[in-house]
Write an enzyme that holds these catalytic residues in place. Structure first.
Site, PDB file in Angstrom:
ATOM      1  N   GLN A  94     -35.134   0.315  41.197  1.00 37.99           N
ATOM      2  CA  GLN A  94     -33.832  -0.331  41.085  1.00 37.99           C
ATOM      3  C   GLN A  94     -33.720  -1.524  42.011  1.00 37.99           C
ATOM      4  O   GLN A  94     -34.530  -1.716  42.925  1.00 37.99           O
ATOM      5  CB  GLN A  94     -32.732   0.670  41.401  1.00 37.99           C
ATOM      6  CG  GLN A  94     -32.851   1.311  42.782  1.00 37.99           C
ATOM      7  CD  GLN A  94     -31.885   2.454  42.977  1.00 37.99           C
ATOM      8  OE1 GLN A  94     -30.847   2.300  43.619  1.00 37.99           O
ATOM      9  NE2 GLN A  94     -32.224   3.621  42.400  1.00 37.99           N
ATOM     10  N   HIS A 154     -30.260  -4.236  43.591  1.00 35.08           N
ATOM     11  CA  HIS A 154     -28.814  -4.356  43.698  1.00 35.08           C
ATOM     12  C   HIS A 154     -28.409  -5.827  43.748  1.00 35.08           C
ATOM     13  O   HIS A 154     -29.154  -6.669  44.247  1.00 35.08           O
ATOM     14  CB  HIS A 154     -28.321  -3.632  44.948  1.00 35.08           C
ATOM     15  CG  HIS A 154     -28.822  -2.231  45.058  1.00 35.08           C
ATOM     16  ND1 HIS A 154     -28.559  -1.278  44.110  1.00 35.08           N
ATOM     17  CD2 HIS A 154     -29.609  -1.627  45.986  1.00 35.08           C
ATOM     18  CE1 HIS A 154     -29.132  -0.143  44.451  1.00 35.08           C
ATOM     19  NE2 HIS A 154     -29.787  -0.328  45.588  1.00 35.08           N
ATOM     20  N   GLU A 198     -28.671  -2.024  51.713  1.00 32.04           N
ATOM     21  CA  GLU A 198     -28.778  -0.663  52.230  1.00 32.04           C
ATOM     22  C   GLU A 198     -29.929  -0.540  53.219  1.00 32.04           C
ATOM     23  O   GLU A 198     -30.849  -1.358  53.231  1.00 32.04           O
ATOM     24  CB  GLU A 198     -28.961   0.334  51.083  1.00 32.04           C
ATOM     25  CG  GLU A 198     -30.224   0.158  50.275  1.00 32.04           C
ATOM     26  CD  GLU A 198     -30.225   1.009  49.009  1.00 32.04           C
ATOM     27  OE1 GLU A 198     -29.164   1.096  48.347  1.00 32.04           O
ATOM     28  OE2 GLU A 198     -31.285   1.565  48.669  1.00 32.04           O
ATOM     29  N   ARG A 221     -31.425  -0.884  36.996  1.00 31.98           N
ATOM     30  CA  ARG A 221     -32.639  -0.064  36.990  1.00 31.98           C
ATOM     31  C   ARG A 221     -33.771  -0.708  36.201  1.00 31.98           C
ATOM     32  O   ARG A 221     -33.536  -1.435  35.235  1.00 31.98           O
ATOM     33  CB  ARG A 221     -32.326   1.322  36.439  1.00 31.98           C
ATOM     34  CG  ARG A 221     -31.290   2.078  37.268  1.00 31.98           C
ATOM     35  CD  ARG A 221     -30.903   3.396  36.650  1.00 31.98           C
ATOM     36  NE  ARG A 221     -29.921   4.092  37.491  1.00 31.98           N
ATOM     37  CZ  ARG A 221     -28.607   3.890  37.426  1.00 31.98           C
ATOM     38  NH1 ARG A 221     -28.124   3.040  36.519  1.00 31.98           N
ATOM     39  NH2 ARG A 221     -27.796   4.535  38.225  1.00 31.98           N
TER      40      ARG A 221
END
Length: 392
Positions: free
Chosen positions: A96, A98, A133, A272
């Site tokens: 994935q 983002h 993240e 994804r």
């Protein structure tokens, strides 16, 4: 100080035992993947201040400055800007990436205009925020992170000697690395099933300790998934306990196995590329992925001036700040100018507020500290405490 009651999300890739062990609970027999700590409306933590359990997001919404502090509200708005998790991977997560903040806002608005429900399986943008993240390993943790150099990826694929991969290998020889990687990923995501199955068969016969080993293990769980090949375009990385990875917008990644704490912006936007039965939007994915090769940068903690015992994992953003304390009988102190979530992952930790109130955290337990401005003392003969907050 508020003890948090948190929700475990039972995604199919979760470990059967890791989170129950952390939380001191009996396994349910079902996968348990993520423990959410924070105020994301999808699964907010709950607190009890004597008037019954309340959702943390609703508590913050009722008094943003009182809970988050004026500085955080002025900088990030009236919501907690981060989401804290414990992640336990039993099998690989999806590959994935983002979006940036601008991409998230545009994508969210576009899908809203089309009338796509927020919980629709085919939706890509579930909010209007970006999702940088950081993951920090609690033990050995394995993943894929960022693109290999095109020549290295081409050599890995060529070693399989699968004719159906020749076009991907040729695309990786394009002079411009970004163009090479973009073309290769697009080609992989449209591979025919016969080529994927042939590659998986070859991987099954490779050396279980060799360079193909991570992808052979992935193929055991996803034998018909193009993500097995897409993963070979990415760097394989192993983290030891206490090591971390920072993943900015557009960086493709997948977590393969292990347990980590994860701290991210308060978003659930995921595009994804494979290793999943969920929706894959190839055109949108290719718009947001950062096609930039390079080795994954493992982040090691650094000491924090002014806070003895605190080890900080530096990141280039301010929405979240992750640090760690290893308690050894010496009392520590943290300031209270920002909203914080504290998580004990080993041993036991005592929190003592400026007014003398005490909250004891055992393994797997967490607390929310509003931004009162008053310091909190940390103590305990032996314990590991992670601190999630913001930089203002």
């Amino acid at each position: 100080m508020d003890r948090l009651v948190n929700t475990v999300r039972p995604y199919a890739w979760g470990s059967l035992t890791a989170l129950p062990e952390l939380l001191g609970q009996e396994p349910t027999g079902e996968p348990q993947a993520e423990l959410w700590m924070g105020a994301h409306p999808g699964d907010p933590s709950r607190v009890d201040r004597g008037d019954g359990p309340r959702r943390l997001d609703e508590l913050i919404a009722a008094d943003p400055e009182g809970e988050l502090g004026a500085a955080s509200v002025a900088r990030f708005g009236p919501g907690l800007p981060f989401l804290f998790k414990v992640l336990a991977a039993g099998i690989p997560l999806s590959i994935q990436a983002h979006p940036t903040l601008d991409q998230a806002r545009a994508g969210f608005a576009a899908e809203n205009a089309l009338g796509i429900p927020l919980d629709a399986p085919g939706r890509s943008y579930r909010d209007d925020s970006h999702k940088p993240e950081m993951v920090c390993a609690l033990g050995e943790f394995e993943g894929l992170c960022g693109f290999r150099e095109p020549a290295g990826a081409a050599g890995l694929l060529a070693g399989l000697k699968v004719p159906g991969l020749d076009r991907v290998i040729d695309l990786l020889s394009v002079e411009d690395p970004a163009e090479a990687l973009r073309g290769a990923l697009a080609a992989v995501l449209t591979l025919d099933g016969a080529t994927v199955r042939e590659a998986v068969e070859v991987l099954a016969g490779t050396d279980p300790a060799g360079e193909y080993a991570p992808y052979a293990r992935i193929a055991e769980d996803f034998p018909d998934d193009r993500g097995v090949i897409a993963g070979m375009l990415l760097n394989h990385v192993r983290l030891r306990a206490g090591e971390a990875l920072y993943l900015g917008a557009g960086v493709p990644h997948a977590y393969l196995s292990g347990v980590c704490v994860e701290l991210q912006a308060n978003s659930d936007n995921v595009l994804r590329a494979g290793l999943t039965p969920k929706h894959i939007d190839v055109p949108e994915l290719l718009k947001i992925v950062l096609f930039e090769p390079g080795a994954p940068g493992v982040v090691h903690p650094v000491r924090v001036d002014g806070t003895p015992g605190e080890q900080l994992y530096p990141v280039p953003i301010d929405e979240f700040r992750l640090s760690r304390f290893e308690l050894d009988g010496v009392e520590r102190e943290i300031d209270g100018r920002t909203p914080q979530i504290l998580l004990c992952t080993e041993g036991a930790v005592r929190l003592t507020a400026a007014d003398g109130a005490v909250l004891d955290l055992g393994r797997g337990q967490s607390a929310f500290l509003p931004a009162t401005g008053a310091p909190t003392r940390l103590s305990g003969p032996s314990g590991t405490l992670f601190r999630a907050t913001v930089t203002v």
